[in-house]
Each structure stands twice: as C-alpha cells, then as structure tokens.
Design an enzyme around this catalytic site. Structure first.
Site, PDB file in Angstrom:
ATOM      1  N   ASP A   1       0.815  -1.214   0.000  1.00  0.00           N
ATOM      2  CA  ASP A   1       0.000   0.000   0.000  1.00  0.00           C
ATOM      3  C   ASP A   1       0.850   1.267   0.000  1.00  0.00           C
ATOM      4  O   ASP A   1       1.568   1.538   0.957  1.00  0.00           O
ATOM      5  CB  ASP A   1      -0.918  -0.007   1.222  1.00  0.00           C
ATOM      6  N   THR A   2       0.714   2.052  -1.055  1.00  0.00           N
ATOM      7  CA  THR A   2       1.542   3.227  -1.274  1.00  0.00           C
ATOM      8  C   THR A   2       0.829   4.126  -2.270  1.00  0.00           C
ATOM      9  O   THR A   2       0.007   3.658  -3.041  1.00  0.00           O
ATOM     10  CB  THR A   2       2.906   2.810  -1.890  1.00  0.00           C
TER      11      THR A   2
END
Length: 524
Positions: free
Chosen positions: A347-348
């Site tokens: 997650d980014t």
C-alpha cells in the site's frame, strides 16, 4: 500505437506540464497549481498531501516519503530522504525479551516518527515557488468538504478496515461502518493540522498540540515515543544510486530505500537475452522470478539505515550479478534463498509531475500497510504509519531495530536517464514488488519497444515469499508451465501494484497512468 478496437487508455500528450498519479482529484489539483504559477515541486507536494485524503488507506501526514527530482534546466538528479526514525528509546532487545520474533504490525512498537511533513516543508522552502499556504489549500478544502470514495479506494478500505483500532475507527469509519462507494469522506481534524502547517510551517506538526496529540495516543498504548523524538525529526538530502540497462540509466533512491534492489535485478537480467523471449511467456516470467529472488535476498542481507548499509558497492558490483545469474536454473524454480522477519506490504501512493521548465519530480509517500498501524491520534485523527515493522529483531543484523535509526523501506521513486538527459520520472507502487516492477517496466520498454502506457498496462507476475503471483492477464498455459517448473502459482485477489510515468521529449510531455488504480495523467 494501441489497438483502438480494444479497451485501454491512450497516453496523455501536453506541452506545458503533466501530473500522473493514482487519483484524478489529486492529478487535477497538481495541474491547477502549475497553471497558477507553481513549479513541479509545488504541484507534487499539493497532489501528494491531497492523496492522503483521497486514499487514506494508502498514505497520509503520519507517513514517510522519498523524492527524486531534477531541477529546471538541469539533468542532475537529486534525492531527499523523508523517512522517519524509530524513537530514541526503541530497543530490539526489549522486544525479544517479551518473546517477540517480529515487530507487531498494529502496535506502537511499529510506529516510527512521521518524516513526510518535514520533507514537504523542506522541499517547498528550498525548491518550490508558491509557499505552503498555497500548495496545501487543495488538501485543506477536500479534508473539510469531503472526497467521494473511489472504486479502488472502496475495495482497499473494505480489505483493510480491520486494522483500524480505537481513535482510528472514529476518524476513518463513518458511523462505525466502512464508507460506501461514492460516499463522502472528510477529515476535519487533518484540515486543522494542515491549516496550522500553512500558517506556521513544520513546527505546527512536530511541536506543540499536534505533536502532543500523536505522542499521547502512542504512549497510552505503551509506546516509548516522546515529544523530543518528533521535534528532532529531520529529512536528509542524499545521493542517488544508478545502473545502466542496455543504454538507459535507472536512477534510484539510496538506502534505507530498496531501490538498489532494482539495479541488482537488472544487472542479473543482463546475463539473459530477455528481448528474444515472449514478453508474456513462461521463460521470461521464470527468469525474472529467479532474478528477483536473488536480488531480494541481497536486499534482505544488506539494506538498512544508511549508517548501517556498508555493502552497497558489493551489491551493485557487476561480478556480484554475474555470480548470482549463474545460480539460476532455466528449467527449475529455486526455493526462496533467504528470508528475514521484516514486514513487506502493498500500500503506497506515487505521484510524478513535470512542468513547463522541465523540472521533474518523482515522489512516493506511504503509511506502509493498509491504514498503517491502525492507530490514530485522538483530536486530529493523524493515522500513524507502521514503518517500524520494516526492522528485523535479529540480533546484530544491519536492519535490527535501534533507537534513532531508519528501517528498510520498500517505497522507491525512480527516474530514467539516457545519454546524460533525464527522460522519465516514474514509479511502480506495490510494496515488495516495487524493485521487480521497476525492472519489468524498464525491460518492457527497452527489450520489447513498448511505450510507457503499454509497459504499465502489461500483465505482471511476482514471486513473493514462496508464491508466484500471476495476474489474470497471463494465459492458463503459462500458469501451468510455471507450476511445472516448480513455482507455487496463484492468481492474486487484487492486481499487482500500480504505476505512473511521464516521458520527457523535446517539445512534448507524455503521461501514462495505471488502470489498476483510480487515477490518470492530466496535462495542459
């Protein structure tokens, strides 16, 4: 040129400026900053901070960032490390004494001091034009009025909502429930933090009431954080690392980021005639997976806080890649050669902007896992990253948790340079996948002649912790053949990563954005 009979998206062509990122509101806000006289740095920061409201499961002001940028009129590439450190009192031995083998993902032990806000303030002051009050205005507006929850965001929110705890549930659920697709999500507490930042700069975040609110929520849960840890936070300018792949230089952020892993992986792949292979066939997928295993093994052994990373030159040496390439069996998958306890994630957010003067910014910004630690401050709702889970508790390891040190980071911005000229800022989100994603993106273009959008759209596969994740875009025949070679093959529940890129040509900019996310490239 793509087949216009088939679904897909065209690259975006513009002369004055482009932003490519994972949410259209953020891309539009960045381009609006450019139109109002801001430069690429102003626009990238404006878009990035807004993404913390648009995609709160991915990023936010309680997280970290890394930045590569090339100033206007220059082909130099500069790097800034905006990753935070463990609190001074953090101690791996104390966690081992509690019987822990790894850093708890949702405990205060995993929370490192947020570094992104200090980085944004520094970059605005040193390289921006408009000032914090102007560039934070879009995020303040949407934090107050709300953002409709987009399709990929809704998917992720539902997947990760169990992480939220205590005040995190208060601030990131609506009446105790996950927001529905299209429902407005607002963050009034963050709006107030951003207003204070716009008025008073970094001290509004790292000192006084906002910092005290963050420290209080952590200490209530047993954290060892102090207000001094927050006040002492500082980003660092540093020197990128780079490597050549068939005439194109891949420029990466140095440790504690994992960018050098992509350089090593490409150095291994240079020992194979990738261009002669089917781009979506079994042979390429297998060789790439084996190269990734070996490159990631080196990452796990060597990359840590900059003060502890002493083997980078060895990691990037041609002879190292040659020895590793010789270990690959074209007919058989190897077991994972080495595994450590530091956590990886998926997650980014990533944003890239190029302006009319050809300043180029490549910026990646994250709270690590979906909703980070799940811990949010009571008054302002600052969601704290769990980046400290990137440390290992293995005694004596370079990446062992130590007070004041930075952990191994998975987030990496990228840039390409050819014949001395900066030609493309780009990034591939996806946690551990990112070095593999950088290598594949560049190989897609160099070995197979794909344009940026085609290279992003192309199906992906990734050997991750003993499992070969193969997207639906591959054929069942390829999946079976990979299984026959000894890979444990799975079709992942969600897509692998997401990418953004801007190609810089003499008179035009060409933007590309991954359909695996909600975003787009927008230019003017």
């Amino acid at each position: 040129m793509r087949d216009f009979h088939q679904p897909g998206r065209s690259e975006v062509y513009a002369a004055n400026g482009i932003c490519a990122t994972s949410h259209p509101l953020a891309a539009n806000a960045a381009v609006d900053v450019l139109r109002r006289g801001g430069n690429a740095m102003d626009a990238a920061i404006a878009g990035a901070v807004l993404l913390g409201i648009c995609e709160p499961q991915m990023t936010g002001i309680g997280g970290d960032c890394f930045v590569l940028f090339s100033p206007a009129g220059s082909d130099d590439i500069l790097a800034l490390n905006g990753s935070g450190r463990a609190p001074a009192a953090a101690d791996a031995a104390a966690l081992r004494a509690r019987g822990l083998k790894t850093v708890p993902l949702t405990g205060p032990e995993a929370v490192t001091v947020p570094g992104a806000i200090d980085a944004f303030c520094t970059l605005s002051e040193d390289h921006g034009k408009l000032g914090l009050d102007a560039i934070l205005a879009p995020a303040i507006h949407y934090a107050e009025t709300g953002v409709p929850v987009a399709p990929r965001v809704a998917f992720d929110w539902d997947e990760n909502q169990a992480t939220l705890q205590g005040h995190g549930r208060t601030h990131y659920l609506i009446n105790g429930a996950v927001p529905k697709l299209g429902q407005l999500f607002a963050a009034p507490g963050q709006a107030e933090v951003l207003r204070r930042l716009a008025k008073d700069g970094r001290k509004a975040f790292y000192e006084g009431e906002v910092a005290e609110d963050m420290v209080a929520c952590l200490r209530e849960l047993g954290g060892v954080h102090t207000v001094e840890d927050f006040a002492n936070t500082r980003c660092d300018y540093t020197d990128p690392v780079s490597g050549d792949y068939k005439g194109v230089d891949l420029v990466e952020h140095p440790p504690n980021g994992q960018g050098a892993t992509a350089n090593l992986m490409l150095n291994i792949l240079k020992h194979y005639d990738i261009a002669s292979m089917d781009p979506f066939g079994t042979e390429r997928a297998h060789i790439e997976a084996e190269a990734a295993k070996l490159a990631y093994d080196a990452r796990n052994r060597f990359i840590a806080d900059p003060a502890m990373t002493t083997m980078l030159e060895h990691m990037l040496a041609p002879e190292t890649a040659a020895k590793l390439a010789a270990l690959i069996d074209p007919k058989k998958a190897m077991a994972n050669p080495h595994s450590l306890s530091e956590s990886v994630h998926k997650d980014t957010i990533y944003i890239t902007v190029v302006d009319k003067d050809r300043m180029a910014v490549s910026l990646i910004y994250s709270i690590f896992h979906g909703f980070g630690s799940g811990i949010a401050s009571e008054k302002f709702g600052v969601l704290m990253q769990n980046r400290g889970a990137g440390f290992t508790l293995e005694e004596g390891h370079p990446n062992e948790m130590r007070g004041g040190h930075r952990p191994l980071h998975t987030i990496i911005p990228g840039m390409l340079r050819q014949n001395g000229k900066v030609i493309m800022p780009f990034g591939v989100m996806g946690g551990a996948y990112q070095p593999n994603g950088h290598a594949r993106f560049l190989s897609n273009m160099v070995d197979f002649g794909m344009g940026p959008q085609e290279a992003i759209d192309a199906p992906r596969c990734f050997s991750d912790d003993g499992v070969m994740k193969v997207e639906k875009g591959y054929s069942d025949q390829v999946r079976q053949e990979l299984s026959d070679l000894g890979h444990k093959v799975e079709v992942p529940h969600g897509p692998i990563g997401g990418a953004q890129a801007i190609r810089i040509e003499d008179d035009v900019l060409i933007g590309a954005s991954d359909p695996r996310k909600d975003g787009c490239a927008i230019g003017y």
